[in-house]
Design a protein around this motif. Structure first.
Motif, PDB file in Angstrom:
ATOM      1  N   ILE A 243     -37.107  53.911 -16.862  1.00 27.85           N
ATOM      2  CA  ILE A 243     -37.434  52.524 -16.025  1.00 27.85           C
ATOM      3  C   ILE A 243     -37.762  51.423 -17.366  1.00 27.85           C
ATOM      4  O   ILE A 243     -38.366  51.990 -18.230  1.00 27.85           O
ATOM      5  CB  ILE A 243     -38.795  52.542 -15.424  1.00 27.85           C
ATOM      6  N   GLU A 244     -37.075  50.270 -16.988  1.00 24.50           N
ATOM      7  CA  GLU A 244     -37.312  49.480 -18.035  1.00 24.50           C
ATOM      8  C   GLU A 244     -37.462  47.960 -17.471  1.00 24.50           C
ATOM      9  O   GLU A 244     -37.111  47.736 -16.182  1.00 24.50           O
ATOM     10  CB  GLU A 244     -36.065  49.316 -18.819  1.00 24.50           C
ATOM     11  N   ALA A 245     -38.153  47.191 -18.152  1.00 20.46           N
ATOM     12  CA  ALA A 245     -38.469  45.862 -17.514  1.00 20.46           C
ATOM     13  C   ALA A 245     -37.248  44.836 -17.351  1.00 20.46           C
ATOM     14  O   ALA A 245     -36.382  44.749 -18.633  1.00 20.46           O
ATOM     15  CB  ALA A 245     -39.442  45.153 -18.551  1.00 20.46           C
ATOM     16  N   ARG A 248     -35.258  39.050 -15.504  1.00 19.21           N
ATOM     17  CA  ARG A 248     -34.325  38.308 -14.876  1.00 19.21           C
ATOM     18  C   ARG A 248     -34.121  38.572 -13.230  1.00 19.21           C
ATOM     19  O   ARG A 248     -33.378  38.034 -12.419  1.00 19.21           O
ATOM     20  CB  ARG A 248     -32.734  38.408 -15.330  1.00 19.21           C
ATOM     21  N   THR A 249     -34.309  39.926 -12.617  1.00 22.33           N
ATOM     22  CA  THR A 249     -33.858  40.212 -11.533  1.00 22.33           C
ATOM     23  C   THR A 249     -35.051  41.188 -11.179  1.00 22.33           C
ATOM     24  O   THR A 249     -34.985  41.579  -9.735  1.00 22.33           O
ATOM     25  CB  THR A 249     -32.889  41.185 -11.533  1.00 22.33           C
ATOM     26  N   CYS A 250     -36.249  41.183 -11.410  1.00 20.49           N
ATOM     27  CA  CYS A 250     -37.422  42.206 -10.946  1.00 20.49           C
ATOM     28  C   CYS A 250     -37.867  41.691  -9.500  1.00 20.49           C
ATOM     29  O   CYS A 250     -38.534  42.327  -8.697  1.00 20.49           O
ATOM     30  CB  CYS A 250     -38.359  42.516 -11.738  1.00 20.49           C
ATOM     31  N   SER A 251     -37.969  40.219  -9.207  1.00 24.15           N
ATOM     32  CA  SER A 251     -38.310  39.714  -7.816  1.00 24.15           C
ATOM     33  C   SER A 251     -37.283  40.039  -7.075  1.00 24.15           C
ATOM     34  O   SER A 251     -36.028  40.044  -7.095  1.00 24.15           O
ATOM     35  CB  SER A 251     -38.363  38.182  -8.006  1.00 24.15           C
ATOM     36  N   TYR A 252     -37.664  40.160  -5.785  1.00 19.32           N
ATOM     37  CA  TYR A 252     -36.831  40.209  -4.479  1.00 19.32           C
ATOM     38  C   TYR A 252     -35.754  39.188  -4.498  1.00 19.32           C
ATOM     39  O   TYR A 252     -34.251  39.348  -4.236  1.00 19.32           O
ATOM     40  CB  TYR A 252     -37.426  40.606  -3.356  1.00 19.32           C
ATOM     41  N   THR A 253     -36.345  38.120  -4.722  1.00 20.50           N
ATOM     42  CA  THR A 253     -35.361  36.900  -4.506  1.00 20.50           C
ATOM     43  C   THR A 253     -34.736  36.747  -6.057  1.00 20.50           C
ATOM     44  O   THR A 253     -34.110  35.396  -6.006  1.00 20.50           O
ATOM     45  CB  THR A 253     -35.967  35.656  -3.940  1.00 20.50           C
ATOM     46  N   GLY A 254     -34.853  37.338  -6.998  1.00 25.26           N
ATOM     47  CA  GLY A 254     -34.252  37.023  -8.320  1.00 25.26           C
ATOM     48  C   GLY A 254     -35.390  36.310  -9.148  1.00 25.26           C
ATOM     49  O   GLY A 254     -36.209  35.809  -8.766  1.00 25.26           O
ATOM     50  N   GLY A 255     -35.246  36.593 -10.735  1.00 26.67           N
ATOM     51  CA  GLY A 255     -36.374  36.064 -11.539  1.00 26.67           C
ATOM     52  C   GLY A 255     -37.451  37.057 -11.643  1.00 26.67           C
ATOM     53  O   GLY A 255     -37.437  38.234 -11.016  1.00 26.67           O
ATOM     54  N   CYS A 256     -38.590  36.728 -12.425  1.00 23.48           N
ATOM     55  CA  CYS A 256     -39.640  37.655 -12.628  1.00 23.48           C
ATOM     56  C   CYS A 256     -40.449  37.507 -11.754  1.00 23.48           C
ATOM     57  O   CYS A 256     -40.722  36.150 -11.346  1.00 23.48           O
ATOM     58  CB  CYS A 256     -40.222  37.077 -13.995  1.00 23.48           C
ATOM     59  N   GLU A 257     -41.050  38.484 -11.253  1.00 25.89           N
ATOM     60  CA  GLU A 257     -42.005  38.658 -10.072  1.00 25.89           C
ATOM     61  C   GLU A 257     -43.561  38.230 -10.638  1.00 25.89           C
ATOM     62  O   GLU A 257     -44.073  37.481  -9.908  1.00 25.89           O
ATOM     63  CB  GLU A 257     -42.299  40.167  -9.792  1.00 25.89           C
TER      64      GLU A 257
END
Length: 266
Positions: A243-245, A248-257
């Protein structure tokens, strides 16, 4: 800082999606039973709208659109309006293909016997395909996956991790023995109802689509193999606990949550 919420997903979008899928399945199955064909054409539009309304009413208890009773009528009207708009759009497209398989599951013991798809490397895939349209008298098929208002063109499938449709296309080829000539994410809402995906330009299947979604067969096969490779790598990482940070994509809609507290530089 995080303002944690319940780990359960938001039930309202899930309920809306479940009800939309059930209503479209019932509508197309009803058309086939009543007219001999599930194709959406102008002569069947009135019947399709009647079947849609009946199905929405029948499944209302199964898919509560909101936990707040005062919001349910409005949510129901919005969904019905979106689905009726989609029916009109489908009629205008005049697809030559016949909707043949609806909500087709594979890899589930309780389903109609279709096994899971072997992706290689010990990775097995199961899923439920919204719709498979087949050319009458032929083996050419196009796979559809219903979405809300936003869909992803094939050029961004790998980059955005939108691999579901490509995997379903391969599943249809291997499990049903059909020649899949296209696959599209079909929005059911929003301002643009055009489906996005891929269509084999040399297949002879004529469908209205965005020009850039027309690809050569070799390009489609290469894309599907790239997607399978991506899926296998993701499964391997999950099995290894890697698991890595990925801000750029961790939010469901893209970008940082959580951009206010994220300390990852990538």
């Amino acid at each position: 800082m995080l303002r944690p919420e319940s780990p359960e997903p938001d039930p309202e979008p899930l309920a809306r999606g479940g009800l939309a899928h059930a209503a479209l399945r019932d509508t197309l199955e009803g058309l086939r039973e009543r007219s001999g064909s599930a194709r959406l054409i102008p002569a069947r539009l009135g019947l399709a709208r009647e079947l849609l309304e009946e199905s929405l009413a029948r499944h209302a208890q199964d898919y509560p659109l909101s936990a707040r009773a005062e919001r349910v009528p409005g949510a129901r009207r919005r969904l019905e309006a979106d689905l009726e708009r989609y029916l009109h759009h489908a009629v205008e497209q005049a697809s030559p293909l016949e909707p043949t398989h609806l909500e087709l599951g594979f890899g589930f013991d309780e389903e109609d016997g279709l096994p899971a798809l072997d992706l290689g490397g010990g990775v097995m895939l199961r899923g439920r395909i919204d719709r498979i349209d087949v050319r009458r008298g032929g083996e050419e098929a196009v796979v559809y996956d219903y979405k809300g208002a936003n869909v992803t063109p094939a050029a961004r499938w790998i980059e955005d991790g939108k691999v579901q449709l490509a995997l379903y296309m391969r599943a249809v080829e291997r499990l049903l023995g059909l020649r899949v000539v296209g696959g599209f994410y079909q929005p059911l809402g929003g301002g643009d109802l055009r489906a996005r995906g891929v269509l084999d330009a040399g297949s002879g299947v004529q469908l209205e689509c965005v020009r850039t979604d027309l690809l050569d067969r070799a390009e489609i096969d290469a894309l599907l193999e790239d997607v399978i490779g991506l899926a296998r790598r993701a499964a391997a990482q999950a099995m290894e606990g890697a698991i890595e940070a990925r801000p750029r994509t961790c939010s469901y809609t893209g970008g940082c949550e959580h951009p206010a507290i994220c300390r990852c530089g990538r």
